[in-house]
Design an enzyme around this catalytic site. Structure first.
Site, PDB file in Angstrom:
ATOM      1  N   ARG A  96      36.970  30.074  28.460  1.00  0.00           N
ATOM      2  CA  ARG A  96      37.401  31.367  27.922  1.00  0.00           C
ATOM      3  C   ARG A  96      38.877  31.561  28.248  1.00  0.00           C
ATOM      4  O   ARG A  96      39.274  31.526  29.404  1.00  0.00           O
ATOM      5  CB  ARG A  96      36.576  32.504  28.549  1.00  0.00           C
ATOM      6  CG  ARG A  96      37.026  33.866  28.046  1.00  0.00           C
ATOM      7  CD  ARG A  96      36.468  35.029  28.850  1.00  0.00           C
ATOM      8  NE  ARG A  96      37.198  36.232  28.486  1.00  0.00           N
ATOM      9  CZ  ARG A  96      37.540  37.196  29.321  1.00  0.00           C
ATOM     10  NH1 ARG A  96      37.214  37.131  30.602  1.00  0.00           N
ATOM     11  NH2 ARG A  96      38.212  38.239  28.898  1.00  0.00           N
ATOM     12  N   HIS A 141      44.387  40.447  26.246  1.00  0.00           N
ATOM     13  CA  HIS A 141      44.207  40.516  27.697  1.00  0.00           C
ATOM     14  C   HIS A 141      45.477  41.121  28.296  1.00  0.00           C
ATOM     15  O   HIS A 141      46.183  40.482  29.087  1.00  0.00           O
ATOM     16  CB  HIS A 141      43.926  39.124  28.266  1.00  0.00           C
ATOM     17  CG  HIS A 141      43.331  39.143  29.646  1.00  0.00           C
ATOM     18  ND1 HIS A 141      42.183  38.456  29.979  1.00  0.00           N
ATOM     19  CD2 HIS A 141      43.717  39.758  30.788  1.00  0.00           C
ATOM     20  CE1 HIS A 141      41.906  38.641  31.261  1.00  0.00           C
ATOM     21  NE2 HIS A 141      42.839  39.436  31.776  1.00  0.00           N
ATOM     22  N   GLU A 187      38.665  44.126  29.422  1.00  0.00           N
ATOM     23  CA  GLU A 187      38.767  45.226  30.374  1.00  0.00           C
ATOM     24  C   GLU A 187      39.684  46.356  29.889  1.00  0.00           C
ATOM     25  O   GLU A 187      40.700  46.666  30.524  1.00  0.00           O
ATOM     26  CB  GLU A 187      39.252  44.713  31.729  1.00  0.00           C
ATOM     27  CG  GLU A 187      38.290  43.774  32.408  1.00  0.00           C
ATOM     28  CD  GLU A 187      38.702  43.434  33.847  1.00  0.00           C
ATOM     29  OE1 GLU A 187      39.732  43.959  34.319  1.00  0.00           O
ATOM     30  OE2 GLU A 187      37.988  42.650  34.488  1.00  0.00           O
ATOM     31  N   ASN A 318      32.652  41.669  33.094  1.00  0.00           N
ATOM     32  CA  ASN A 318      33.423  41.194  34.243  1.00  0.00           C
ATOM     33  C   ASN A 318      32.960  41.975  35.465  1.00  0.00           C
ATOM     34  O   ASN A 318      33.044  43.204  35.486  1.00  0.00           O
ATOM     35  CB  ASN A 318      34.920  41.423  34.032  1.00  0.00           C
ATOM     36  CG  ASN A 318      35.504  40.541  32.944  1.00  0.00           C
ATOM     37  OD1 ASN A 318      34.821  39.691  32.386  1.00  0.00           O
ATOM     38  ND2 ASN A 318      36.771  40.758  32.628  1.00  0.00           N
ATOM     39  N   TYR A 320      32.887  41.914  39.895  1.00  0.00           N
ATOM     40  CA  TYR A 320      33.377  41.298  41.115  1.00  0.00           C
ATOM     41  C   TYR A 320      32.732  41.852  42.378  1.00  0.00           C
ATOM     42  O   TYR A 320      32.472  41.113  43.318  1.00  0.00           O
ATOM     43  CB  TYR A 320      34.903  41.480  41.224  1.00  0.00           C
ATOM     44  CG  TYR A 320      35.684  40.676  40.219  1.00  0.00           C
ATOM     45  CD1 TYR A 320      36.154  39.407  40.539  1.00  0.00           C
ATOM     46  CD2 TYR A 320      35.956  41.175  38.949  1.00  0.00           C
ATOM     47  CE1 TYR A 320      36.869  38.650  39.623  1.00  0.00           C
ATOM     48  CE2 TYR A 320      36.678  40.433  38.028  1.00  0.00           C
ATOM     49  CZ  TYR A 320      37.133  39.174  38.358  1.00  0.00           C
ATOM     50  OH  TYR A 320      37.828  38.429  37.447  1.00  0.00           O
ATOM     51  N   GLU A 391      33.714  37.138  33.571  1.00  0.00           N
ATOM     52  CA  GLU A 391      34.529  36.902  34.764  1.00  0.00           C
ATOM     53  C   GLU A 391      33.688  37.212  35.994  1.00  0.00           C
ATOM     54  O   GLU A 391      32.985  38.221  36.031  1.00  0.00           O
ATOM     55  CB  GLU A 391      35.791  37.776  34.822  1.00  0.00           C
ATOM     56  CG  GLU A 391      36.891  37.401  33.868  1.00  0.00           C
ATOM     57  CD  GLU A 391      38.116  38.301  34.019  1.00  0.00           C
ATOM     58  OE1 GLU A 391      38.328  38.869  35.120  1.00  0.00           O
ATOM     59  OE2 GLU A 391      38.863  38.448  33.034  1.00  0.00           O
TER      60      GLU A 391
END
Length: 492
Positions: A96, A141, A187, A318, A320, A391
């Site tokens: 990606r 992005h 995002e 995404n 984290y 991500e």
């Protein structure tokens, strides 16, 4: 999963210690790595590329922690063949990456396509396919062409929807015969909040933080929908591909069983992914946002709602980290949600407590069970969509430690093991997860943090010609994806 803090701690330990293997995932499950154009490409003036808002932002004194910029970055522009060879050697199915809008249209307006930019991305796509690696392309992005910012105000102007549609159409036409997986925006929350509230991301605005983030988000949603409309009407049937959007979300766990903590945690999720997914799936902003923001939240016209009716094929997530959320009765914070380097402005009515072992970034803690909870939330809230983890990863601090120490990234290995085990559990729960992309292939320019943070599976030696050195986590993935071959490859 249990609900008490003690139960959740046991769950984290279980996931980090659990052995996870490729066989825990469906045979068709996609494993890949991810990057973004501005963070890795460099070549800022090569091949006819125009400047982006991040070029201007990073060259403004005081914006980047270490005073750096991404003019060269890790020089992927000249070293893409070497990097694609690394992806193939590590055994990943997919890659990606994002396109630089200003490499395709230097002024962003779509009046004249830059043939050198088209050729560069054609070369990447063809090199990937030659290695059997499937490209997943992100159109945007965060690196808006600077001319669009200077001339029309960028994402604050609704005309940006028209220009993004022209750009998207050109990319579908140029690359869609080989690219079957498209992402409109990455995002958008971070563009809206970090770019127009705290001002720590390009274009660095914070003067009208009570209104501008919501206007920017509104125009991003419409730009996304316009691109989806074009793809579905002109390309999808002919090219046989799919299109989606990528949102980011930390899991918000109530700090107690108190109803006000549960309400605060639910509200936080609505102001993260609900802000974008509710319009995409239901045509309106979440009710709690409308109640809290009132006239500060833009309205969708009937024409806008017609555009929103074009469904996405998949959702990119995404993720984290996670945190405990506590109701705070009296907060002076202006904004609702703020991640990145400004967690001190966490939220209105909300206090956040990190969960797990800290990585390098202030906001990032290792909490693998959170990704399962986010996935189950999405399944329940948004009609069980097809999902890709686009991500997931963690960072180390840049240091002068010997190379062998920097390559032995034990915590990152534990991170990936735990989070992948949690994704496998979510699939057993019923989440339709189709793929997973580790962030990131390479150490790179980490936005406002410059080169002080390293997210890569592959170490980039900034002091010695940008040489690439796979870390222990890269070899862990090699063993995970290829079984016993991984150990042999490392020894060779």
């Amino acid at each position: 999963m249990g609900g008490s803090k003690e139960d959740l701690l046991k769950e984290r330990q279980y996931l980090e210690e659990k052995e996870v293997s490729r066989s825990d995932f469906p045979p068709s499950f996609v494993f890949g790595v991810a990057t973004s154009a501005y963070q890795i490409e460099g070549g800022c003036k090569d091949g006819g590329r125009g400047p982006s808002i991040w070029d201007a932002f990073s060259h403004t004194q005081g914006n980047i922690l270490d005073g750096s910029n991404a003019d060269v970055a890790v020089d992927h522009y000249h070293r893409y063949k070497e990097d694609i060879e690394l992806i193939a050697k590590l055994g990943f199915d997919a890659y990606r990456f994002s396109l630089s809008w200003s490499r395709i249209f230097p002024d962003g307006l779509g009046t004249k396509v830059n043939d050198e930019g088209i050729s560069f991305y054609n070369n990447i796509i063809n090199a990937l396919l030659d290695k059997g690696i499937e490209p997943y392309i992100t159109l945007y992005h965060w690196d808006l062409p600077l001319h669009l910012q200077d001339s029309i105000g960028g994402w604050l102007n609704k005309d940006i929807v028209k220009y993004f549609a022209i750009y998207a159409d050109t990319c579908f036409a140029s690359f869609g015969d080989r690219v079957k997986n498209w992402i409109t925006l990455n995002e958008p929350l971070q563009t809206s909040v970090n770019g127009y509230d705290g001002g720590i991301f390009a274009p660095g605005r914070h003067e009208q933080s009570e209104t501008e983030p919501y206007l920017v988000a509104h125009h991003q949603i419409l730009a996304h929908s316009a691109a989806v409309c074009i793809y579905r009407s002109k390309y999808k049937e002919i090219q046989g591909g799919q299109i989606g959007i990528v949102v980011d979300c930390e899991w918000a766990e109530p700090n107690s069983d108190k109803s006000e903590d549960k309400t605060a945690a639910a509200r936080r999720l609505e102001f993260q992914i609900g802000w974008y997914l509710h319009p995409i799936y239901y045509g309106e902003y979440p009710e709690v946002m409308s109640e809290i923001l009132g006239d500060r939240l833009p309205k969708f016209s009937e024409e806008d709602k017609e555009l929103l009716r074009n469904p996405i094929d998949f959702l990119g997530l995404n993720h984290y980290t996670s945190r405990f959320i506590t109701h705070v009765a009296h907060s002076k914070a202006k904004s609702y949600y703020y991640r990145a380097q400004a967690m001190d402005r966490l939220a209105e009515w909300e206090g956040g407590e990190p969960i797990g072992e800290k990585a390098a970034s202030e906001w990032l803690y290792v909490c693998p069970w959170g990704i399962r909870k986010v996935l189950n939330h999405i399944v329940q809230r948004y009609n069980s969509p097809q999902i890709y983890i686009t991500e997931n990863g963690m960072d180390d601090e840049e240091s002068d430690a010997p190379l062998h120490e920097m390559l032995d990234d034990k915590l990152r290995v534990r991170y990936f093991k735990g989070y992948l085990a949690s994704v496998a559990e979510a699939i057993k729960d019923g989440a339709d997860v189709r793929g997973y992309f580790a962030w990131s292939l390479l150490d790179n320019f980490e936005w406002a943090q410059g080169y002080t943070k390293r997210f890569g599976l592959v170490y980039v030696d900034y002091k010695n010609g940008l040489a690439r050195h796979p870390k222990s986590s890269a070899y862990w993935f090699l063993r995970f994806l290829k079984g016993g071959e991984g150990k042999k490859d490392k020894e060779e």
